[in-house]
Design a protein around this motif. Structure first.
Motif, PDB file in Angstrom:
ATOM      1  N   UNK A   1     -12.438  25.446 -50.854  1.00 34.29           N
ATOM      2  CA  UNK A   1     -13.323  26.507 -51.368  1.00 34.29           C
ATOM      3  C   UNK A   1     -13.993  27.264 -50.221  1.00 34.29           C
ATOM      4  N   UNK A   2     -14.432  26.562 -49.162  1.00 33.98           N
ATOM      5  CA  UNK A   2     -15.119  27.232 -48.053  1.00 33.98           C
ATOM      6  C   UNK A   2     -14.238  28.269 -47.377  1.00 33.98           C
ATOM      7  N   UNK A   3     -12.890  28.096 -47.462  1.00 28.71           N
ATOM      8  CA  UNK A   3     -11.951  29.012 -46.814  1.00 28.71           C
ATOM      9  C   UNK A   3     -11.269  29.969 -47.787  1.00 28.71           C
ATOM     10  N   UNK A   4     -11.224  29.600 -49.064  1.00 28.06           N
ATOM     11  CA  UNK A   4     -10.487  30.384 -50.064  1.00 28.06           C
ATOM     12  C   UNK A   4     -11.070  31.791 -50.237  1.00 28.06           C
ATOM     13  N   UNK A   5     -12.404  31.862 -50.266  1.00 23.33           N
ATOM     14  CA  UNK A   5     -13.083  33.139 -50.491  1.00 23.33           C
ATOM     15  C   UNK A   5     -13.246  33.850 -49.151  1.00 23.33           C
ATOM     16  N   UNK A   6     -12.685  35.058 -49.044  1.00 13.32           N
ATOM     17  CA  UNK A   6     -12.589  35.683 -47.726  1.00 13.32           C
ATOM     18  C   UNK A   6     -13.408  36.967 -47.568  1.00 13.32           C
ATOM     19  N   UNK A   7     -14.201  37.345 -48.568  1.00 12.40           N
ATOM     20  CA  UNK A   7     -14.979  38.585 -48.426  1.00 12.40           C
ATOM     21  C   UNK A   7     -16.090  38.408 -47.388  1.00 12.40           C
ATOM     22  N   UNK A   8     -16.498  39.525 -46.791  1.00 10.67           N
ATOM     23  CA  UNK A   8     -17.599  39.511 -45.823  1.00 10.67           C
ATOM     24  C   UNK A   8     -18.866  38.960 -46.478  1.00 10.67           C
ATOM     25  N   UNK A   9     -19.126  39.359 -47.730  1.00  6.50           N
ATOM     26  CA  UNK A   9     -20.323  38.891 -48.429  1.00  6.50           C
ATOM     27  C   UNK A   9     -20.313  37.362 -48.535  1.00  6.50           C
ATOM     28  N   UNK A  10     -19.192  36.790 -48.940  1.00  8.70           N
ATOM     29  CA  UNK A  10     -19.124  35.329 -49.068  1.00  8.70           C
ATOM     30  C   UNK A  10     -19.339  34.663 -47.712  1.00  8.70           C
ATOM     31  N   UNK A  11     -18.659  35.168 -46.676  1.00  6.90           N
ATOM     32  CA  UNK A  11     -18.776  34.556 -45.350  1.00  6.90           C
ATOM     33  C   UNK A  11     -20.209  34.619 -44.818  1.00  6.90           C
ATOM     34  N   UNK A  12     -20.880  35.766 -45.032  1.00  5.55           N
ATOM     35  CA  UNK A  12     -22.274  35.887 -44.591  1.00  5.55           C
ATOM     36  C   UNK A  12     -23.196  34.991 -45.413  1.00  5.55           C
ATOM     37  N   UNK A  13     -22.940  34.900 -46.731  1.00  2.00           N
ATOM     38  CA  UNK A  13     -23.725  34.000 -47.576  1.00  2.00           C
ATOM     39  C   UNK A  13     -23.577  32.558 -47.104  1.00  2.00           C
ATOM     40  N   UNK A  14     -22.352  32.168 -46.744  1.00  2.00           N
ATOM     41  CA  UNK A  14     -22.109  30.800 -46.292  1.00  2.00           C
ATOM     42  C   UNK A  14     -22.812  30.539 -44.951  1.00  2.00           C
ATOM     43  N   UNK A  15     -22.746  31.510 -44.057  1.00  2.00           N
ATOM     44  CA  UNK A  15     -23.413  31.378 -42.761  1.00  2.00           C
ATOM     45  C   UNK A  15     -24.929  31.249 -42.959  1.00  2.00           C
ATOM     46  N   UNK A  16     -25.486  32.093 -43.836  1.00  2.00           N
ATOM     47  CA  UNK A  16     -26.917  32.033 -44.131  1.00  2.00           C
ATOM     48  C   UNK A  16     -27.266  30.698 -44.791  1.00  2.00           C
ATOM     49  N   UNK A  17     -26.457  30.283 -45.742  1.00  2.00           N
ATOM     50  CA  UNK A  17     -26.697  29.012 -46.438  1.00  2.00           C
ATOM     51  C   UNK A  17     -26.765  27.858 -45.441  1.00  2.00           C
ATOM     52  N   UNK A  18     -25.835  27.826 -44.501  1.00  2.00           N
ATOM     53  CA  UNK A  18     -25.839  26.764 -43.482  1.00  2.00           C
ATOM     54  C   UNK A  18     -27.104  26.806 -42.626  1.00  2.00           C
ATOM     55  N   UNK A  19     -27.619  28.011 -42.366  1.00  2.00           N
ATOM     56  CA  UNK A  19     -28.820  28.151 -41.534  1.00  2.00           C
ATOM     57  C   UNK A  19     -30.067  27.591 -42.214  1.00  2.00           C
ATOM     58  N   UNK A  20     -30.008  27.405 -43.524  1.00  2.00           N
ATOM     59  CA  UNK A  20     -31.154  26.883 -44.280  1.00  2.00           C
ATOM     60  C   UNK A  20     -31.225  25.355 -44.235  1.00  2.00           C
ATOM     61  N   UNK A  21     -30.238  24.718 -43.594  1.00  2.00           N
ATOM     62  CA  UNK A  21     -30.165  23.252 -43.502  1.00  2.00           C
ATOM     63  C   UNK A  21     -30.321  22.570 -44.865  1.00  2.00           C
ATOM     64  N   UNK A  22     -29.489  22.965 -45.825  1.00  4.22           N
ATOM     65  CA  UNK A  22     -29.604  22.366 -47.158  1.00  4.22           C
ATOM     66  C   UNK A  22     -28.961  20.981 -47.214  1.00  4.22           C
ATOM     67  N   UNK A  23     -29.259  20.242 -48.282  1.00  5.24           N
ATOM     68  CA  UNK A  23     -28.569  18.975 -48.522  1.00  5.24           C
ATOM     69  C   UNK A  23     -27.130  19.252 -48.943  1.00  5.24           C
ATOM     70  N   UNK A  24     -26.945  20.294 -49.742  1.00  6.73           N
ATOM     71  CA  UNK A  24     -25.610  20.634 -50.249  1.00  6.73           C
ATOM     72  C   UNK A  24     -25.490  22.148 -50.415  1.00  6.73           C
ATOM     73  N   UNK A  25     -24.243  22.629 -50.273  1.00  7.15           N
ATOM     74  CA  UNK A  25     -23.912  24.017 -50.593  1.00  7.15           C
ATOM     75  C   UNK A  25     -22.759  23.952 -51.578  1.00  7.15           C
TER      76      UNK A  25
END
Length: 138
Positions: free
Chosen positions: A21-45
């Motif tokens: 799933x982390x690689x399947x979605x290739x839009x810029x919006x998804x990639x930026x959302x994932x990068x931002x999500x990781x920066x929040x240090x969550x327990x899960x994404x």
């Protein structure tokens, strides 16, 4: 400490073959959302998928064409009820903090059931979301 879960909605732009799933979605919006999500240090994404509901980033799946944007309200409500069941298996709807990086259709019937929800990009159009995400992840 409160569990922090980030939810990113699926996008139409996908790889043409099976992938995590982390690689399947290739839009810029998804990639930026994932990068931002990781920066929040969550327990899960997780990805909120119109077809699969709550998706773990490491889950492998085939590309698909399905969006909540053209589904009937009754079907979206049914989808939301399934996702809420999936949420309950990974976190407490009363205790955990859910951060939504997802459009209104993906949040509308979930938010009323979640005590601690945050929508950092609420009210922003896609172009504005992209700019804000670029700023937040620079």
């Amino acid at each position: 400490m409160r569990q922090k879960i980030v939810l990113i909605s699926c996008v139409s732009q996908k790889l043409p073959h099976r992938a995590k799933a982390r690689d399947l979605y290739v839009s810029t919006l998804f990639k930026l959302n994932l990068k931002y999500a990781n920066s929040l240090s969550p327990n899960e994404i997780y990805v909120l998928s119109a077809k699969h509901g709550l998706l773990e980033l490491e889950r492998e799946l085939e590309p698909y064409e399905q969006t909540l944007n053209n589904m009937r309200t009754a079907d979206i409500k049914e989808w939301a009820n399934n996702v809420l069941r999936q949420f309950r298996s990974v976190a407490s709807l009363e205790e955990a903090e859910f951060i939504f990086l997802a459009g209104d259709k993906y949040r509308k019937y979930l938010l009323p059931h979640i005590k601690n929800a945050v929508v950092p990009l609420e009210g922003l159009r896609i172009g504005e979301q992209l700019q804000r995400l670029k700023d937040l992840t620079a």
